[in-house]
Design a protein around this motif. Structure first.
Motif: not given
Length: 55
Positions: A20-21, A23-27
């Motif tokens: 679930r972790n 993916t790369v986020s936009h943060g």
């Protein structure tokens, strides 16, 4: 192996490392003002430039 270690490993593999972790986020882009890198690309880059050789 102690029961608490078994419980921790079960938790890690069932909750933390379940994908679930991934993916790369936009943060990262917002914080660093650049596109994020895939971690495996980062590791290859750092290993190639010798940064970890002196650690």
């Amino acid at each position: 192996m102690p029961e608490d270690v078994i419980n921790l490993l079960n938790y890690l593999f069932s909750e933390i490392l379940d994908g679930r972790n991934t993916t790369v986020s936009h943060g990262v882009e917002q914080a660093l003002d650049r596109k994020p890198k895939d971690f495996s690309a980062y590791v290859k880059e750092v290993a190639a430039n010798g940064t970890w050789a002196n650690a």
